[in-house]
Scaffold this motif. Structure first.
Motif, PDB file in Angstrom:
ATOM      1  N   VAL A 101       2.850   8.096   2.545  1.00 26.04           N
ATOM      2  CA  VAL A 101       2.087   7.348   1.544  1.00 26.04           C
ATOM      3  C   VAL A 101       0.934   6.638   2.239  1.00 26.04           C
ATOM      4  N   PRO A 160      -2.867  -0.034   3.068  1.00 26.50           N
ATOM      5  CA  PRO A 160      -3.263  -1.384   3.479  1.00 26.50           C
ATOM      6  C   PRO A 160      -2.073  -2.337   3.328  1.00 26.50           C
ATOM      7  N   PRO A 196      -4.416   7.357  -3.426  1.00 22.51           N
ATOM      8  CA  PRO A 196      -5.285   7.340  -4.614  1.00 22.51           C
ATOM      9  C   PRO A 196      -6.710   7.798  -4.304  1.00 22.51           C
ATOM     10  N   VAL A 216       4.650  -0.778  -3.043  1.00 25.16           N
ATOM     11  CA  VAL A 216       4.937   0.647  -2.792  1.00 25.16           C
ATOM     12  C   VAL A 216       6.376   0.807  -2.276  1.00 25.16           C
ATOM     13  N   PHE A 224      -8.836  -3.915   7.227  1.00 25.70           N
ATOM     14  CA  PHE A 224      -8.511  -5.016   8.144  1.00 25.70           C
ATOM     15  C   PHE A 224      -9.444  -6.219   8.001  1.00 25.70           C
ATOM     16  N   GLY A 242      -4.694   7.569   5.611  1.00 28.49           N
ATOM     17  CA  GLY A 242      -5.804   7.015   6.371  1.00 28.49           C
ATOM     18  C   GLY A 242      -5.667   7.264   7.862  1.00 28.49           C
TER      19      GLY A 242
HETATM   20  N1  LIG Z   1       1.797   0.495  14.180  1.00 26.68           N
HETATM   21  C1  LIG Z   1       0.533   0.394  14.532  1.00 26.68           C
HETATM   22  O1  LIG Z   1       0.207   0.230  15.700  1.00 26.68           O
HETATM   23  C2  LIG Z   1      -0.529   0.502  13.473  1.00 26.68           C
HETATM   24  C3  LIG Z   1      -1.816   0.912  13.804  1.00 26.68           C
HETATM   25  C4  LIG Z   1      -2.771   1.049  12.798  1.00 26.68           C
HETATM   26  C5  LIG Z   1      -2.463   0.697  11.485  1.00 26.68           C
HETATM   27  N2  LIG Z   1      -1.213   0.239  11.210  1.00 26.68           N
HETATM   28  C6  LIG Z   1      -0.878  -0.172   9.838  1.00 26.68           C
HETATM   29  O2  LIG Z   1      -0.916   0.964   8.989  1.00 26.68           O
HETATM   30  C7  LIG Z   1      -1.400   0.586   7.696  1.00 26.68           C
HETATM   31  C8  LIG Z   1      -2.583   1.506   7.332  1.00 26.68           C
HETATM   32  O3  LIG Z   1      -3.619   1.330   8.282  1.00 26.68           O
HETATM   33  P1  LIG Z   1      -4.766   2.431   8.464  1.00 26.68           P
HETATM   34  O4  LIG Z   1      -5.528   2.024   9.650  1.00 26.68           O
HETATM   35  O5  LIG Z   1      -4.182   3.783   8.407  1.00 26.68           O
HETATM   36  O6  LIG Z   1      -5.641   2.144   7.149  1.00 26.68           O
HETATM   37  P2  LIG Z   1      -6.613   3.148   6.371  1.00 26.68           P
HETATM   38  O7  LIG Z   1      -7.607   2.301   5.655  1.00 26.68           O
HETATM   39  O8  LIG Z   1      -7.155   4.172   7.303  1.00 26.68           O
HETATM   40  O9  LIG Z   1      -5.637   3.908   5.364  1.00 26.68           O
HETATM   41  C9  LIG Z   1      -5.002   3.296   4.268  1.00 26.68           C
HETATM   42  C10 LIG Z   1      -4.902   4.358   3.181  1.00 26.68           C
HETATM   43  O10 LIG Z   1      -4.023   3.887   2.156  1.00 26.68           O
HETATM   44  C11 LIG Z   1      -4.557   4.330   0.909  1.00 26.68           C
HETATM   45  N3  LIG Z   1      -3.946   3.546  -0.165  1.00 26.68           N
HETATM   46  C12 LIG Z   1      -4.365   2.373  -0.714  1.00 26.68           C
HETATM   47  N4  LIG Z   1      -3.501   1.990  -1.680  1.00 26.68           N
HETATM   48  C13 LIG Z   1      -2.533   2.937  -1.757  1.00 26.68           C
HETATM   49  C14 LIG Z   1      -1.396   3.119  -2.583  1.00 26.68           C
HETATM   50  N5  LIG Z   1      -1.036   2.227  -3.500  1.00 26.68           N
HETATM   51  N6  LIG Z   1      -0.636   4.236  -2.391  1.00 26.68           N
HETATM   52  C15 LIG Z   1      -0.969   5.154  -1.471  1.00 26.68           C
HETATM   53  N7  LIG Z   1      -2.046   5.031  -0.648  1.00 26.68           N
HETATM   54  C16 LIG Z   1      -2.820   3.933  -0.794  1.00 26.68           C
HETATM   55  C17 LIG Z   1      -6.047   4.185   1.070  1.00 26.68           C
HETATM   56  O11 LIG Z   1      -6.765   4.972   0.128  1.00 26.68           O
HETATM   57  C18 LIG Z   1      -6.250   4.663   2.509  1.00 26.68           C
HETATM   58  O12 LIG Z   1      -6.499   6.051   2.567  1.00 26.68           O
HETATM   59  C19 LIG Z   1      -1.769  -0.900   7.773  1.00 26.68           C
HETATM   60  O13 LIG Z   1      -0.707  -1.662   7.244  1.00 26.68           O
HETATM   61  C20 LIG Z   1      -1.891  -1.154   9.261  1.00 26.68           C
HETATM   62  O14 LIG Z   1      -1.585  -2.481   9.641  1.00 26.68           O
HETATM   63  C21 LIG Z   1      -0.254   0.153  12.156  1.00 26.68           C
END
Ligand SMILES: NC(=O)c1ccc[n+]([C@@H]2O[C@H](COP(=O)([O-])OP(=O)(O)OC[C@H]3O[C@@H](n4cnc5c(N)ncnc54)[C@H](O)[C@@H]3O)[C@@H](O)[C@H]2O)c1
Length: 360
Positions: free
Chosen positions: A10, A76, A38, A83, A186, A13
């Motif tokens: 889910v 996010p 979405p 979710v 972020f 990104g």
């Molecule tokens: N463990 C780690 O080291 C690490 C590293 C990076 C990111 N993260 C975490 O992962 C999460 C995502 O980060 P990212 O960098 O991939 O962000 P991103 O912006 O690249 O991706 C987020 C995606 O979620 C989608 N989205 C939004 N609402 C949604 C919903 N209701 N259902 C499904 N998809 C939805 C968005 O359209 C987007 O494509 C954040 O919580 C971040 O803190 C963790």
């Protein structure tokens, strides 16, 4: 449950397309059956790149059409709670990215829901999958340094462009598979819950509270946003139930390409532990003259980001007997951060409210 757990990712990104989707796609113990996002364009790019025909705009749509055993949630941070809740209510095991949720009430609701439904809940705390973290936890559980007196930590990272909403600045540094994060993910306090605290201190305090197996009782924090909408620099002090006191400093302003610095020290009545989280090293020394290290070949992968999603599969199949990043301790990290943000905004010491705590 079908022979192999059927898993959905889910959020398609940065983090999912770089780690969770390729990891699960290659894992023989599960079937990656669907992607959900979405944003139709990002969803399609991920489906095409990884060859996954089923794509949905929401969890609701996916659940109406297919059977899922597990899901990886990398939306996010503010979306983690709704979710995750919907998935658990529909009987799906979950791995939720960090920060687990923004508010403690949400985190405890999810922990209790997973427990009531006998579903697995694990958090995307990558560092907790390292050999050093496993040895740290074992050493503290076995009281190898006696009673813990003091925890001291530093977490310095390169994240400022993310908080500034200009992730493209890191394009040449990070090896993005398809995309970097959305500019708002972020930088928008409503989506991220905050800056360095939610994005990076969450790793640090998640590790500490999991390792010492104690929740914080009081938190005092100072935070500097500089010219950003979210915090960039944080200093925090805290107390825990077992008379442990600690302090943490964190900045997201390392310059482009600088190596992260993530160092933690635990001092006990009978010794101390030095944990270099960035480099996967650990040194345990006690008053009997015993000393051992996780160093050299023992370190293994210093950031096993491909493992967190597979860990959910392993918990479902029973291959993993211990949850390396359980929800309850992650809820303690959420309540810590909520208290820290409150402390910084009210300039006061914040007691972690008993009414949002859940029994150990
Ligand atoms: N463990 C780690 O080291 C690490 C590293 C990076 C990111 N993260 C975490 O992962 C999460 C995502 O980060 P990212 O960098 O991939 O962000 P991103 O912006 O690249 O991706 C987020 C995606 O979620 C989608 N989205 C939004 N609402 C949604 C919903 N209701 N259902 C499904 N998809 C939805 C968005 O359209 C987007 O494509 C954040 O919580 C971040 O803190 C963790």
């Amino acid at each position: 449950m079908s022979a192999k757990p059927r898993i959905a990712v889910v959020g398609t990104g940065w983090w999912s397309t770089e780690f969770h989707i390729p990891s699960l796609k290659k894992y023989q113990d599960c079937e990656l059956v669907a992607l959900i996002d979405p944003n139709g364009e990002k969803l399609k790019k991920a489906q095409d790149m990884f060859g996954i025909p089923s794509g949905y705009a929401s969890v609701t749509e996916a659940l109406a059409e297919i059977k899922l055993d597990g899901a990886i949630i990398a939306t996010p941070s503010a979306m983690h709670y709704p979710v995750t809740k919907e998935l658990l209510e529909n009987g799906v095991h979950v791995m939720v990215e960090k920060p687990f949720t923004i508010f403690a009430s949400e985190a405890y609701e999810i922990v209790n829901l997973a427990k009531a439904k006998s579903l697995h809940l694990t958090i995307g705390y990558t560092f907790q999958h390292t050999n050093a973290a496993k040895a740290l936890k074992q050493a503290l559980d076995n009281q190898e340094i006696g009673e813990i007196l003091l925890v001291n930590g530093l977490f310095a990272s390169m994240a400022e462009a993310y908080y500034r909403g200009v992730p493209e600045q890191y394009k040449g540094i990070f090896n993005w598979a398809i995309t970097g994060p959305d500019p708002q993910t972020f930088s928008d306090p409503k989506l991220a819950g905050g800056g360095q605290g939610q994005t990076q201190v969450s790793h640090a305090i998640g590790m500490i509270l999991h390792a010492i197996n104690q929740r914080a009782t009081q938190v005092v924090a100072f935070m500097e946003n500089r010219d950003l909408n979210v915090d960039l620099v944080d200093a925090m002090a805290f107390t825990c139930e077992a008379n442990i006191i600690g302090n943490l400093g964190s900045t997201g302003n390392l310059r482009d390409g600088d190596k992260h610095q993530q160092e933690f020290r635990y001092y006990g009545t009978k010794g101390y532990i030095l944990h270099d989280m960035r480099n996967g090293q650990l040194l345990v020394r006690n008053d009997k003259g015993n000393q051992y290290e996780i160093s050299g070949e023992d370190i293994g992968d210093i950031y096993p980001a491909l493992n967190t999603s597979r860990h959910l599969v392993d918990l479902i199949t029973g291959k993993a007997k211990i949850n390396l990043a359980p929800g309850l301790q992650a809820a303690w990290a959420v309540e810590f951060l909520e208290a820290a943000y409150k402390s910084a905004s009210t300039n006061s010491i914040v007691k972690v409210k008993p009414n949002i705590r859940s029994g150990k």
